[in-house]
Design an enzyme around this catalytic site. Structure first.
Site, PDB file in Angstrom:
ATOM      1  N   GLU A  28      -6.721  -6.877  -0.936  1.00 12.30           N
ATOM      2  CA  GLU A  28      -5.416  -7.304  -1.453  1.00 12.30           C
ATOM      3  C   GLU A  28      -4.749  -8.265  -0.462  1.00 12.30           C
ATOM      4  O   GLU A  28      -5.090  -8.287   0.726  1.00 12.30           O
ATOM      5  CB  GLU A  28      -4.522  -6.081  -1.693  1.00 12.30           C
ATOM      6  CG  GLU A  28      -4.248  -5.271  -0.430  1.00 12.30           C
ATOM      7  CD  GLU A  28      -2.945  -4.478  -0.507  1.00 12.30           C
ATOM      8  OE1 GLU A  28      -1.905  -5.083  -0.821  1.00 12.30           O
ATOM      9  OE2 GLU A  28      -2.982  -3.266  -0.221  1.00 12.30           O
ATOM     10  N   LYS A 167       1.105   6.627   1.584  1.00 14.94           N
ATOM     11  CA  LYS A 167       2.036   6.853   2.698  1.00 14.94           C
ATOM     12  C   LYS A 167       2.798   8.151   2.535  1.00 14.94           C
ATOM     13  O   LYS A 167       3.199   8.511   1.436  1.00 14.94           O
ATOM     14  CB  LYS A 167       3.025   5.692   2.786  1.00 14.94           C
ATOM     15  CG  LYS A 167       2.410   4.446   3.377  1.00 14.94           C
ATOM     16  CD  LYS A 167       3.471   3.600   4.061  1.00 14.94           C
ATOM     17  CE  LYS A 167       2.835   2.342   4.634  1.00 14.94           C
ATOM     18  NZ  LYS A 167       2.602   1.324   3.603  1.00 14.94           N
TER      19      LYS A 167
HETATM   20  N1  PSU Z   1       0.542   0.580   1.434  1.00 15.55           N
HETATM   21  C1  PSU Z   1       0.433   0.014   2.644  1.00 15.55           C
HETATM   22  N2  PSU Z   1       0.716  -1.283   2.822  1.00 15.55           N
HETATM   23  C2  PSU Z   1       1.078  -2.049   1.783  1.00 15.55           C
HETATM   24  C3  PSU Z   1       1.167  -1.462   0.477  1.00 15.55           C
HETATM   25  C4  PSU Z   1       0.897  -0.157   0.359  1.00 15.55           C
HETATM   26  O1  PSU Z   1       0.091   0.683   3.581  1.00 15.55           O
HETATM   27  O2  PSU Z   1       1.321  -3.229   1.972  1.00 15.55           O
HETATM   28  C5  PSU Z   1       1.458  -2.330  -0.701  1.00 15.55           C
HETATM   29  C6  PSU Z   1       0.171  -2.388  -1.514  1.00 15.55           C
HETATM   30  O3  PSU Z   1      -0.030  -3.708  -1.925  1.00 15.55           O
HETATM   31  C7  PSU Z   1       0.462  -1.481  -2.680  1.00 15.55           C
HETATM   32  C8  PSU Z   1       1.929  -1.740  -2.868  1.00 15.55           C
HETATM   33  O4  PSU Z   1      -0.299  -1.780  -3.818  1.00 15.55           O
HETATM   34  O5  PSU Z   1       2.450  -1.796  -1.549  1.00 15.55           O
HETATM   35  C9  PSU Z   1       2.613  -0.691  -3.709  1.00 15.55           C
HETATM   36  O6  PSU Z   1       3.882  -1.182  -4.046  1.00 15.55           O
HETATM   37  P1  PSU Z   1       4.738  -0.474  -5.196  1.00 15.55           P
HETATM   38  O7  PSU Z   1       5.063   0.887  -4.678  1.00 15.55           O
HETATM   39  O8  PSU Z   1       5.927  -1.362  -5.356  1.00 15.55           O
HETATM   40  O9  PSU Z   1       3.851  -0.418  -6.395  1.00 15.55           O
END
Ligand code: PSU
Ligand code: MN
Length: 318
Positions: A28, A167
């Site tokens: 990603e 996380k």
């Molecule tokens: N977890 C991480 N670093 C990140 C993300 C998640 O440790 O940068 C990013 C990933 O791209 C994940 C996104 O898909 O955050 C999830 O965002 P949301 O909760 O808005 O869907």
């Protein structure tokens, strides 16, 4: 073959590898553009690509650039994404609009899973997936329902996502229940517990443990042999030399959530605030763990892609 092909821009080495059934790993770009602070972001993005190569696979970082879905980004592309003032964090639902508008977009897990499936790449490595946010009083990170599109996207496409779980500022039990409801297997690679990103300890179990890559590949192939099967979450705990204890992480989260409440931070600004608060309060340790686990996951994804490609070329086709 229509619209998809002209909208998918495969880097030459990615196209060549896919045409020859050689291993490719999707990565990603949101981790570079939004997930990590400068200058760590570009260093980690490059190190993830290097780690995939070291294990014999071709890295394919994805993004929306100039109206197309790019599969395979070089250092200049990553720098451009990280610097783009009009750049977006694109989830799966944002890809079409960003392409039509010609906006640069960094892809999250949900968007990357969708692009990887379109390109025919079955393995994807990342740091951690998004999940269900906490809504319980005191430790709440949101006052309303907030479920990452990552979870649904993973159920919709046959892609194995290698990550260190989700996380710990998320509601991990609800995240696992949602993955269960969506039919996404949560497989531990050499671990029994669902990793909590900065920590290997969550107190929650994966659905099955695998200690062997060939067997894990066999599980993926068996899963995908059934009609309608979608993605798989492969869990890799954070590197033991850097991983933090579950209690230490929880204390940092609680502190950060309190500080956010005091500062009146809400909405989309909340997660970045919490992460940067935790970074400062831990003297940079959370950032070091984040960088190391993302690189380690890219390495495992490379190994898995190699194993899967080998099993597909020697065994019966799936
Ligand atoms: N977890 C991480 N670093 C990140 C993300 C998640 O440790 O940068 C990013 C990933 O791209 C994940 C996104 O898909 O955050 C999830 O965002 P949301 O909760 O808005 O869907
Ligand atoms: Mn959300």
């Amino acid at each position: 073959m229509g619209m998809m092909d002209e909208k998918l821009l495969l880097a030459a080495e990615v196209a060549a590898a896919l045409a020859e059934n050689r291993p490719v790993v999707a990565l990603e770009s949101s981790i570079v553009a939004q997930g990590l602070p400068e200058p760590e972001n570009l260093r980690v993005g490059q190190a993830m690509q290097d780690a995939v190569r070291q294990h014999g696979a071709i890295p394919a970082m994805t993004a929306v650039l100039d109206g197309r879905l790019c599969v395979g980004l070089g250092p200049d592309d990553m720098a451009r994404l990280a610097a783009a003032a009009d750049g977006r964090k694109c989830g799966a639902r944002d890809l079409g609009p960003a392409m039509a508008l010609g906006l640069p977009g960094a892809t999250t897990v949900s968007a990357t899973v969708r692009i990887a499936a379109a390109a025919g790449i079955p393995v994807f490595g990342t740091g951690g997936i998004g999940g269900v946010h906490r809504m319980t009083a005191g430790s709440a990170t949101t006052s309303h329902l907030d479920i990452s599109a990552d979870l649904l996207a993973m159920s919709q496409a046959p892609v194995a996502v290698v990550s260190s779980g989700a996380k710990s500022l998320l509601d991990l039990p609800s995240t696992l229940e949602t993955l269960e409801a969506l039919g996404v297997p949560v497989l531990g690679y050499r671990c029994d517990e669902f990793p909590a990103f900065y920590s290997a300890e969550s107190g929650l179990s994966v659905t099955f443990r695998f200690d062997d890559l060939a067997l894990l590949s066999a599980a993926l192939r068996a899963h995908w042999s059934l009609p309608g099967a979608g993605g798989v979450l492969v869990c890799n705990p954070p590197p033991p030399d850097l991983a933090m204890s579950g209690d230490a992480v929880e204390a940092l989260v609680q502190d950060a959530v309190r500080a956010a409440g005091t500062a009146g931070i809400t909405g989309g600004a909340l997660t970045p605030f919490i992460l940067s608060h935790m970074r400062q309060a831990s003297g940079g340790q959370t950032l070091r763990v984040n960088a190391a686990l993302a690189i380690a996951n890219a390495a495992l994804a490379g190994q898995l892609a190699v194993s899967l490609a080998a099993s597909l070329s020697t065994g019966d086709k799936r």
